[in-house]
Design an enzyme around this catalytic site. Structure first.
Site, PDB file in Angstrom:
ATOM      1  N   SER A 113       0.833  -1.191   0.000  1.00 44.84           N
ATOM      2  CA  SER A 113       0.000   0.000   0.000  1.00 44.84           C
ATOM      3  C   SER A 113       0.881   1.259   0.000  1.00 44.84           C
ATOM      4  CB  SER A 113      -0.972  -0.041   1.182  1.00 44.84           C
ATOM      5  OG  SER A 113      -1.979   0.927   1.039  1.00 44.84           O
TER       6      SER A 113
ATOM      7  N   ASP B 109     -10.563  -6.509  -7.098  1.00 48.30           N
ATOM      8  CA  ASP B 109     -11.661  -5.644  -6.655  1.00 48.30           C
ATOM      9  C   ASP B 109     -11.168  -4.398  -5.921  1.00 48.30           C
ATOM     10  OD1 ASP B 109     -13.358  -7.481  -7.753  1.00 48.30           O
ATOM     11  OD2 ASP B 109     -14.028  -8.344  -5.847  1.00 48.30           O
TER      12      ASP B 109
END
Length: 331
Positions: free
Chosen positions: A174, A272
């Protein structure tokens, strides 16, 4: 604007990253959903990995958690992974439970020595502080390549005795993946101590953004999306704003990706992950088209959300992503 009734005055939120951060008008900060911290451990019962916390810089005060897998011999040399944790630059820690478990697993399965860097957080320390801290952590690790020159640094026996400095990796998840990109770009133009080179860099679900939505990113309300909004809070003075090359490596005028300072890259996305999936694929394609001389591979897990493996490392999908990472570190 939310408020909290205090004994003498109304406490109000003046800055907010939903689900991540509240900053109040009295200067206090509330980090939402911060994972509990885990202590270091000698001989982790699940993996056999030993960990310890060290300070590697006094000014600024910077620390890291080191992970050492079981050794076959007292003089065994291991590849080194300098790891950068996620948390949108404003929360979580190298000492958080989930990062601790993840590093134990990776150290054990890849048989690598890990330096997990604890960087300073926004808003107390706006970017580029985290970038500088992670670069400092990598430089500190690299200084151990020549043990006779360590009189001026805080030296670490695990690195001196067991680090293989011909096999240095960087990795992150991230916002930590974003840091990996920026550290690799810096390593392409600024030498590390003792001629150390980064052999490989991996980034899982890296935090990139830009002024225009791409792919499945929402057109309506894009400027209120979490990645867009968070950048303005963690780096309010960023030159170019959300198109600063540190968060948008494909922005006009951004440095060429051909200068990435590593020999190979592994990049992963979750199918997703609406906020980051498509932009990361564009980054992968841009690296391939840049003229960079290294090798890059992309892995996608369909039907999963952002950093799913970090919270569920023992599921089939979590194990699969971690195996890709550990296989990359073994190459």
């Amino acid at each position: 604007m939310a408020s909290i009734e205090g004994t003498n005055s109304m406490k109000q939120i003046v800055l907010q990253i939903p689900t991540f951060l509240n900053v109040y008008n009295d200067g206090s900060t509330e980090r939402l959903g911060n994972m509990p911290r885990a202590p270091p451990c000698l001989n982790d019962p699940e993996t056999g990995v030993s960990s310890k916390d060290i300070v590697f810089s006094i000014n600024p005060l910077l620390s890291a958690r080191l992970y050492l897998p079981k050794l076959n011999a007292n003089d065994q040399k291991l590849p080194i992974l300098v790891y950068f944790h996620g948390g949108a630059f404003c929360r979580e820690s190298a000492f958080s439970e989930h990062h601790h478990e993840y590093c134990n697993i990776v150290a054990s399965q890849a048989n690598v020595l890990i330096v997990s860097v604890e960087h300073r957080k926004a808003p107390e320390h706006y970017l580029p502080a985290a970038y500088e801290d992670c670069w400092a952590g990598l430089k500190w690790a690299a200084t151990h390549a020549n043990a006779t020159q360590n009189s001026h640094i805080i030296s670490e026996p695990w690195l001196i005795d067991h680090g293989d400095f011909s096999k240095i990796f960087i990795g992150g998840d991230s916002s930590g993946g974003n840091i990996v990109h920026n550290v690799a770009m810096r390593a392409g133009v600024e030498p590390l101590p003792n001629g150390v080179k980064i052999i490989g860099a991996y980034m899982n679900h890296p935090y990139f953004c830009g002024s225009k939505p791409v792919g499945s990113e929402p057109i309506e309300g894009f400027e209120k999306s979490l990645p867009y909004m968070a950048w303005g809070i963690v780096y309010p003075d960023a030159p170019g704003g959300i198109d600063n090359p540190m968060v948008n490596p494909m922005a006009p005028g951004a440095p060429s990706l051909a200068t990435l300072g590593c020999s190979k890259m592994f990049i992963s996305v979750a199918g997703d992950d609406v906020s980051f999936r498509d932009r990361t694929v564009l980054y992968y394609e841009a690296v391939r088209a840049s003229g960079w001389k290294g090798q890059v591979q992309l892995f996608e897990e369909k039907g999963e959300q952002h950093v799913y493996y970090m919270f569920h490392p023992h599921t089939d999908k979590g194990k699969r992503l971690i195996k890709h990472v550990t296989d990359f570190l073994k190459q």
